[in-house]
Design a protein around this motif. Structure first.
Motif, short mmCIF file in Angstrom:
data_model
loop_
_atom_site.label_atom_id
_atom_site.label_comp_id
_atom_site.label_asym_id
_atom_site.label_seq_id
_atom_site.Cartn_x
_atom_site.Cartn_y
_atom_site.Cartn_z
N GLY A 42 0.85 -1.20 0.00
CA GLY A 42 0.00 0.00 0.00
C GLY A 42 0.87 1.23 0.00
O GLY A 42 2.01 1.20 0.47
N ILE A 102 5.27 3.58 -1.92
CA ILE A 102 4.52 2.37 -1.60
C ILE A 102 5.41 1.48 -0.74
O ILE A 102 6.63 1.63 -0.75
CB ILE A 102 4.10 1.62 -2.90
N ALA A 103 4.81 0.57 -0.01
CA ALA A 103 5.60 -0.46 0.68
C ALA A 103 4.88 -1.79 0.50
O ALA A 103 3.66 -1.86 0.62
CB ALA A 103 5.75 -0.13 2.16
#
Ligand code: ASP
Length: 478
Positions: A368, A414-415
């Motif tokens: 996300g 994002i990650a």
């Protein structure tokens, strides 16, 4: 003596070589002894025959011991060839054995999948569990995927930059692990829940494209797809918009699957997209499993979820009695342009849509991110909506507001929950199977036996008072 790798034995047919290996199987048969050996590259069968002095040593060999084995590489007779195993057409006629370290009897068998073994025992003897073929390959594949990602991103001018593990405690987000300090007694570091603020600060520093395999720590209840300590593939980019981040990540995921898991099929490319509202209405959650065929372990159904509400109502008020809204994902996210008017005027707060995007795979949220609020005046509005007064905003986020006020370019990121992605790619049911040294379901380290007590001198030095009574209560399950 030169060590020959087992994968290279073919090149030495007819010659004497020495391998360094672990013993997978021992079969003693009176005047003969048979072994299966393995090293990191392959497997080979060995036989001792007609050499009493070697047989003497061979009798001492136990499974899982490490040895130097000297022998002649022989072609097996036609009818003895086993084409189902690597090196099934050759064998080692053993001329000497040096036992480097003899193994005790194992606490559980590791020749097959260890899934059926009590997990507490597996975790206590993780170093043995990781010798089993499946666990070994999970960890190796994880390393290969990490390398693939590193190569992919560095080719696109990304820099891998480390950020601190000793960071500042916040009241926002999940519960953090805190770290006391010997010199500043009564003050604490905190272990990062993610490198969010640091990666944004790197954008202020002009690096433009950052990534990191980052350790994140959250003091939440563990479950199958959650651990107190986990790994994110974290990234951030400057001068980009939402579509840039989405397409970069989509390309990376597709390439990663095609090159590393060719047996897997991606259900739909480009990945479908769904709004949060649609997902909630249709699936009752925001991580829908949209697979058309759920029994197929090789089907990967990616979907992007967008248009999340920026804020959610809380039933509890802030510590200082203010506010009943909190951010739903990330306070640094920018609202969508269509919501900007509401956001700036603090109107219809529940309807403000954020630029947050989540990537969901087979019913798991695997990542996300969002476009960030790089304008300090606008970012401040988020904290005002959360009911923070000027003092609290400055105390908690002053450094971010200041950094953004020095011409920081627009940025987004994002990650990925890297463990979860690996869990799905390896067809595992929990993330512990793709981590070398995970904690138990309850968040304990069985191998190192932690968390554990510290001695009274250590506590004194750190200025910590240990509440024994509470500890007893915890031990008694009370
Ligand atoms: N830091 C966020 C998280 O840990 C991800 C992001 O927005 O980049 O969920």
């Amino acid at each position: 003596m030169e060590r020959t790798l087992i994968k290279d034995l073919h090149e030495h047919t007819g010659k004497e070589v020495t391998i360094g290996a672990i013993v997978s199987v021992v079969r003693q048969q009176g005047k003969m002894a048979f072994f299966d050996f393995r090293d990191r590259t392959s497997v080979i069968q060995g036989v001792v025959f007609g050499k009493p002095e070697v047989l003497e040593v061979a009798k001492e060999v136990t499974e899982e011991s490490s040895l130097f084995v000297t022998g002649i590489v022989n072609q097996r007779p036609e009818k003895m060839v086993n084409d189902k195993v690597e090196n099934g057409d050759i064998e080692l006629e053993i001329t000497g054995i040096e036992i480097l370290n003899k193994s005790e009897v194992l606490p559980f068998p590791i020749r097959n999948d260890t899934k059926s073994i009590n997990e507490m025992v597996r975790l206590k003897y993780r170093f043995l569990d990781l010798r089993s073929e499946k666990m070994h390959s999970n960890i190796i594949n994880r390393s290969k995927v990490q390398k693939f990602i590193r190569d992919f991103l560095t080719k696109l001018d990304f820099f891998e930059i480390e950020t601190p593990l000793l960071s500042a405690p916040t009241q926002e987000g999940s519960r953090s692990f805190v770290v006391p300090h010997r010199i500043w007694q009564g003050k604490f570091f905190s272990l990062p829940q993610s490198p969010q603020q640091y990666k944004q600060l790197l954008m202020c520093s002009g690096f433009e494209k950052y990534f990191q395999f980052a350790k994140c720590m959250r003091d939440e209840d563990s479950r199958g797809d959650r651990q107190p300590e986990f790994t994110q593939l974290d990234m951030e980019l400057a001068f980009v918009n939402k579509e840039d981040v989405i397409s970069l990540n989509e390309n990376l995921l597709i390439d990663l699957v095609e090159k590393n898991y060719p047996e897997k099929k991606i259900q739909e490319v480009p990945f479908p997209r769904m709004t949060y509202k649609e997902s909630m209405e249709k699936y009752g959650n925001d991580r829908p499993d949209i697979r058309t065929e759920k029994d197929d372990p090789n089907l990967l159904a990616f979907v992007w979820i967008t248009d999340f509400p920026m804020f959610e109502e809380t039933d509890t008020q802030n510590i200082d009695g203010t506010g009943k809204w909190t951010f739903s994902h990330n306070p640094f996210s920018k609202p969508e342009d269509s919501s900007m008017e509401n956001f700036m005027s603090k109107g219809n707060i529940g309807e403000i849509i954020s630029t947050q995007y989540d990537i969901v795979l087979n019913g798991f949220e695997i990542g996300g991110g969002s476009v960030r609020n790089h304008d300090p005046v606008k970012l401040k509005r988020t904290f005002e909506i959360m009911g923070y007064n000027e003092d609290r905003i400055n105390k908690n986020f002053g450094h971010m507001l200041t950094a953004l006020s020095f011409g920081c370019p627009p940025h987004a990121g994002i990650a990925w929950g890297f463990d979860r992605l690996m869990m799905i790619l390896e067809n595992e049911e929990n993330i512990r199977e793709v981590m070398a040294f995970p904690k138990t379901r309850e968040g304990k380290d069985m191998l190192m036996e932690s968390p554990s007590e510290i001695n009274i001198e250590q506590a004194l030095e750190l200025g910590i008072k240990i509440n024994k009574k509470d500890e007893d209560n915890i031990n008694n399950g009370g």
